[in-house]
Design an enzyme around this catalytic site. Structure first.
Site, mmCIF file in Angstrom:
data_model
loop_
_atom_site.group_PDB
_atom_site.id
_atom_site.type_symbol
_atom_site.label_atom_id
_atom_site.label_comp_id
_atom_site.label_asym_id
_atom_site.label_seq_id
_atom_site.Cartn_x
_atom_site.Cartn_y
_atom_site.Cartn_z
ATOM 1 N N HIS A 87 -8.019 8.469 2.690
ATOM 2 C CA HIS A 87 -7.355 9.780 2.662
ATOM 3 C C HIS A 87 -8.373 10.862 2.379
ATOM 4 O O HIS A 87 -9.361 10.643 1.686
ATOM 5 C CB HIS A 87 -6.231 9.810 1.615
ATOM 6 C CG HIS A 87 -6.656 9.398 0.238
ATOM 7 N ND1 HIS A 87 -6.795 8.075 -0.132
ATOM 8 C CD2 HIS A 87 -6.990 10.122 -0.857
ATOM 9 C CE1 HIS A 87 -7.177 8.009 -1.392
ATOM 10 N NE2 HIS A 87 -7.316 9.239 -1.859
ATOM 11 N N HIS A 122 -6.245 3.411 0.466
ATOM 12 C CA HIS A 122 -5.927 3.711 1.872
ATOM 13 C C HIS A 122 -6.644 5.025 2.154
ATOM 14 O O HIS A 122 -6.403 6.017 1.440
ATOM 15 C CB HIS A 122 -4.399 3.830 2.041
ATOM 16 C CG HIS A 122 -3.931 4.175 3.437
ATOM 17 N ND1 HIS A 122 -2.978 3.420 4.108
ATOM 18 C CD2 HIS A 122 -4.247 5.192 4.274
ATOM 19 C CE1 HIS A 122 -2.748 3.952 5.302
ATOM 20 N NE2 HIS A 122 -3.505 5.052 5.418
ATOM 21 N N CYS A 179 0.862 -1.187 0.000
ATOM 22 C CA CYS A 179 0.000 0.000 0.000
ATOM 23 C C CYS A 179 0.894 1.232 0.000
ATOM 24 O O CYS A 179 1.700 1.419 0.930
ATOM 25 C CB CYS A 179 -0.910 -0.013 1.226
ATOM 26 S SG CYS A 179 -1.783 1.544 1.490
ATOM 27 N N THR A 186 -8.454 6.150 -6.183
ATOM 28 C CA THR A 186 -7.379 5.441 -6.896
ATOM 29 C C THR A 186 -6.365 4.811 -5.944
ATOM 30 O O THR A 186 -5.637 3.905 -6.350
ATOM 31 C CB THR A 186 -6.645 6.378 -7.872
ATOM 32 O OG1 THR A 186 -6.068 7.460 -7.147
ATOM 33 C CG2 THR A 186 -7.590 6.916 -8.939
ATOM 34 N N ASP A 218 0.121 16.464 -2.160
ATOM 35 C CA ASP A 218 -0.227 15.577 -3.264
ATOM 36 C C ASP A 218 0.810 15.736 -4.382
ATOM 37 O O ASP A 218 1.254 16.845 -4.698
ATOM 38 C CB ASP A 218 -1.634 15.904 -3.786
ATOM 39 C CG ASP A 218 -2.216 14.783 -4.638
ATOM 40 O OD1 ASP A 218 -3.185 14.150 -4.191
ATOM 41 O OD2 ASP A 218 -1.691 14.544 -5.748
ATOM 42 N N CYS A 229 0.572 3.442 3.150
ATOM 43 C CA CYS A 229 1.239 2.846 4.311
ATOM 44 C C CYS A 229 2.748 3.079 4.218
ATOM 45 O O CYS A 229 3.402 3.392 5.225
ATOM 46 C CB CYS A 229 0.944 1.355 4.402
ATOM 47 S SG CYS A 229 -0.659 0.951 5.128
ATOM 48 N N HIS A 277 -8.583 14.743 0.884
ATOM 49 C CA HIS A 277 -7.910 15.818 0.161
ATOM 50 C C HIS A 277 -8.278 17.146 0.824
ATOM 51 O O HIS A 277 -9.466 17.436 1.012
ATOM 52 C CB HIS A 277 -8.385 15.871 -1.295
ATOM 53 C CG HIS A 277 -8.131 14.626 -2.090
ATOM 54 N ND1 HIS A 277 -7.118 14.530 -3.032
ATOM 55 C CD2 HIS A 277 -8.766 13.420 -2.108
ATOM 56 C CE1 HIS A 277 -7.155 13.330 -3.591
ATOM 57 N NE2 HIS A 277 -8.143 12.637 -3.051
ATOM 58 N N HIS A 315 -3.763 1.300 8.440
ATOM 59 C CA HIS A 315 -4.380 1.034 7.142
ATOM 60 C C HIS A 315 -5.880 0.853 7.289
ATOM 61 O O HIS A 315 -6.338 -0.086 7.945
ATOM 62 C CB HIS A 315 -3.771 -0.199 6.474
ATOM 63 C CG HIS A 315 -4.348 -0.438 5.110
ATOM 64 N ND1 HIS A 315 -3.901 0.225 3.991
ATOM 65 C CD2 HIS A 315 -5.371 -1.226 4.701
ATOM 66 C CE1 HIS A 315 -4.613 -0.149 2.945
ATOM 67 N NE2 HIS A 315 -5.516 -1.031 3.347
#
Ligand code: 5GP
Ligand code: ZN
Length: 112
Positions: A98, A96, A3, A93, A29, A6, A100, A45
């Site tokens: 997240h 894990h 991952c 995509t 990013d 991770c 933004h 995770h």
């Protein structure tokens, strides 16, 4: 586990960190969609928002509590957007969890 987030969380893959503590990491990013584009992830995770439960969801409250501080530190005094893409139709995509954090320009609604 294979991952990438991770690996970013444990330092195996480098990233430009903007905030870190025991529970979460925030980093820039690679392909920014706004002048400020930070990704906020739990260090543990969790595959997506769809994998959140009563047992693991407290980290989300922590991430959001820190998000306002990160936004202020990034100079986003006129507002910002927090986005979570969940699953294939949601445009996720990286598998894990997240969030933004986007800012520094005026955002459109609805998203495409
Ligand atoms: P998603 O499409 O899953 O909501 O968002 C994944 C985000 O991760 C994308 O905005 C993409 O640019 C970013 N990303 C993918 N791989 C990397 C990486 O190795 N490093 C960083 N900093 N960002 C990445
Ligand atoms: Zn992971």
């Amino acid at each position: 586990m294979d991952c990438i987030f991770c690996k970013i969380a444990n330092g195996t893959i480098p990233s430009t960190k903007v905030y870190e503590d025991d529970l979460m990491l925030a980093f820039r990013d690679l392909d920014p969609q706004a002048p400020v584009h930070v990704l906020m992830i739990p260090k543990t995770h969790i595959a997506s928002a769809d994998a959140l439960t009563e047992e693991n969801a407290s980290v989300v409250a922590h991430i959001f509590a820190m998000a306002s501080k990160i936004a202020a530190a990034e100079g986003l005094h006129n507002g910002y957007r927090i986005v979570n893409n969940c699953g294939e139709d949601g445009g996720q995509t990286v598998q894990h969890l997240h969030f933004h954090l986007l800012g520094g320009r005026s955002m459109k609604w609805p998203p495409g």
